[in-house]
Design a protein around this motif. Structure first.
Motif, PDB file in Angstrom:
ATOM      1  N   GLU A  90       0.816  -1.210   0.000  1.00  0.00           N
ATOM      2  CA  GLU A  90       0.000   0.000   0.000  1.00  0.00           C
ATOM      3  C   GLU A  90       0.855   1.267   0.000  1.00  0.00           C
ATOM      4  O   GLU A  90       0.406   2.322  -0.445  1.00  0.00           O
ATOM      5  CB  GLU A  90      -0.944   0.002   1.207  1.00  0.00           C
ATOM      6  N   ALA A  91       2.084   1.174   0.499  1.00  0.00           N
ATOM      7  CA  ALA A  91       2.980   2.336   0.495  1.00  0.00           C
ATOM      8  C   ALA A  91       3.647   2.538  -0.856  1.00  0.00           C
ATOM      9  O   ALA A  91       4.367   3.518  -1.050  1.00  0.00           O
ATOM     10  CB  ALA A  91       4.048   2.175   1.579  1.00  0.00           C
ATOM     11  N   GLN A 129      -4.035   4.184   1.600  1.00  0.00           N
ATOM     12  CA  GLN A 129      -2.901   4.929   1.082  1.00  0.00           C
ATOM     13  C   GLN A 129      -3.161   5.271  -0.374  1.00  0.00           C
ATOM     14  O   GLN A 129      -3.735   4.473  -1.119  1.00  0.00           O
ATOM     15  CB  GLN A 129      -1.618   4.089   1.187  1.00  0.00           C
ATOM     16  N   THR A 130      -2.748   6.479  -0.779  1.00  0.00           N
ATOM     17  CA  THR A 130      -2.871   6.849  -2.191  1.00  0.00           C
ATOM     18  C   THR A 130      -2.028   5.901  -3.032  1.00  0.00           C
ATOM     19  O   THR A 130      -0.831   5.735  -2.770  1.00  0.00           O
ATOM     20  CB  THR A 130      -2.398   8.290  -2.413  1.00  0.00           C
ATOM     21  N   THR A 132       0.359   4.133  -5.745  1.00  0.00           N
ATOM     22  CA  THR A 132       1.496   4.559  -6.548  1.00  0.00           C
ATOM     23  C   THR A 132       1.335   3.993  -7.954  1.00  0.00           C
ATOM     24  O   THR A 132       1.095   2.795  -8.120  1.00  0.00           O
ATOM     25  CB  THR A 132       2.812   4.050  -5.935  1.00  0.00           C
ATOM     26  N   HIS A 177      10.332   6.870   1.999  1.00  0.00           N
ATOM     27  CA  HIS A 177       8.874   7.060   1.962  1.00  0.00           C
ATOM     28  C   HIS A 177       8.457   7.817   3.217  1.00  0.00           C
ATOM     29  O   HIS A 177       8.719   7.378   4.330  1.00  0.00           O
ATOM     30  CB  HIS A 177       8.163   5.697   1.916  1.00  0.00           C
ATOM     31  N   LYS A 179       5.124  10.276   4.749  1.00  0.00           N
ATOM     32  CA  LYS A 179       3.825  10.928   4.640  1.00  0.00           C
ATOM     33  C   LYS A 179       3.168  10.705   3.274  1.00  0.00           C
ATOM     34  O   LYS A 179       2.634  11.626   2.656  1.00  0.00           O
ATOM     35  CB  LYS A 179       3.962  12.427   4.917  1.00  0.00           C
ATOM     36  N   GLY A 180       3.232   9.463   2.786  1.00  0.00           N
ATOM     37  CA  GLY A 180       2.557   9.126   1.550  1.00  0.00           C
ATOM     38  C   GLY A 180       3.287   9.523   0.278  1.00  0.00           C
ATOM     39  O   GLY A 180       2.756   9.347  -0.817  1.00  0.00           O
ATOM     40  N   TRP A 182       7.095   9.439  -1.928  1.00  0.00           N
ATOM     41  CA  TRP A 182       8.439   8.876  -2.074  1.00  0.00           C
ATOM     42  C   TRP A 182       9.416   9.977  -2.466  1.00  0.00           C
ATOM     43  O   TRP A 182       9.125  10.792  -3.350  1.00  0.00           O
ATOM     44  CB  TRP A 182       8.460   7.787  -3.143  1.00  0.00           C
TER      45      TRP A 182
END
Length: 331
Positions: A90-91, A129-130, A132, A177, A179-180, A182
């Motif tokens: 998710e990250a 998570q937003t 990627t 990574h 706070k959402g 990279w």
């Protein structure tokens, strides 16, 4: 059995510490001896320290230390690995596909009871998570590999969505990574200094023939933190900020990326002391405090109180003007 099953079975047979011939392995597994040779070649390529001894008493054996290494995980270790894979995926972890394959192997070699236990625990954990996108994942893979190999890269980088990208050569020291988002931290050969770059603003990466050595004592994480919070770490610009309010509001504020690092002391009841840069108090700190409304009260400094009043008045005028326009259209 599949090739993966044969490879795992061969490892288990070699864990006895005794020399075993290819024919003995083939007889035990009921497979052709050529299949044994292919599996052993694959195991060696993957890093298994298999030693081949020639002669009358020869055969295959495992290096001593590897014989004693655990090949299975207990329930808690399996659960932790699956949960960690969920967080990583998710990250936007750049090697998600490899991670998924590893977890699939973990599940493949568990019994039905263990598999049910893992699935029950993995279904009880979720991460919001937003996502990627695939382009950014490819960039992260390229950056991580270049950092590990010490390879410099040509980079086209746009500082903002409306700005044209500029080209530079960078030595990527690592990816972080936070706070959402990279970030890549590395040495910029254009500016001749270590800098950080948002990966989602990288337009293109291209290999060079240049190599670099990363500083022996260097933390990409610490550098990024210092660069994003320069004033809060600069002793010459620190200002004491004392806030009073509801415990819930203070708890939430202390989770904020800026206030959490600037916290000096929590006083009871309902009071917290921070050290923040003077410039930040005049710019973005008031906007961070606005959502808390009257649940927080600024005790000091007076300059922050004055700035909050100015920002609040600006917001009032902004929405008042919007309201007037809407009423005029209705009229």
């Amino acid at each position: 059995m599949s090739k993966a099953d044969n490879m795992l079975s061969i490892l288990w047979l070699l864990r006895s510490g005794k020399r075993v011939t290819a024919q003995q392995l083939a007889d035990n597994l009921e497979i052709h001896v050529r299949t044994v040779y292919r599996c052993i070649d694959s195991l060696c390529a993957s890093g298994a320290p298999i030693i081949a001894d020639s002669g009358p008493n020869g055969g295959y054996r495992l290096l001593g230390e590897f014989v004693d290494s655990p090949l299975l995980f207990d329930n808690e270790e399996q659960k932790a690995l699956v949960h960690a894979s969920i967080f990583a995926r998710e990250a936007g972890y750049p090697f998600t596909d490899a991670l998924t394959r590893a977890v699939d192997k973990l599940k493949r070699y568990t019994n039905e009871e263990q598999l049910e236990w893992i699935n029950r625990h993995s279904s009880g954990l979720a991460v919001i998570q937003t996502p990627t996108d695939s382009r950014e994942l490819e960039l992260l893979q390229r950056l991580e590999e270049a950092a590990a190999r010490g390879e410099s890269l040509h980079m086209d980088y746009a500082k903002g969505p409306e700005l044209s990208p500029g080209n530079r050569v960078i030595d990527p020291y690592g990816i972080v990574h936070w706070k959402g988002i990279w970030y890549m931290v590395g040495f910029c050969r254009l500016r001749q200094e270590i800098r950080n770059f948002r990966v989602d603003r990288i337009v293109r990466l291209e290999a060079t023939d240049t190599r670099f050595e990363r500083p022996a004592v260097f933390s990409a994480r610490d550098f990024l933190l210092r660069s994003l919070l320069p004033e809060s770490l600069d002793a010459e610009t620190l200002v004491m900020v004392r806030l009073h309010g509801h415990e819930h509001a203070l708890n939430e504020l202390c989770k904020h990326w800026l206030f959490g690092h600037a916290l000096i002391e929590r006083k009871q009841p309902g009071e917290a002391l921070f050290k923040l840069g003077e410039l930040s108090l005049k710019t973005y700190v008031p906007y961070f405090l606005l959502p808390y409304g009257r649940s927080l009260k600024i005790l000091e400094p007076q300059m922050l109180i004055n700035r909050m009043a100015e920002v609040s008045l600006e917001m009032f005028k902004h929405y008042e003007a919007m309201q007037i326009k809407i009423e005029d259209k209705k009229g």
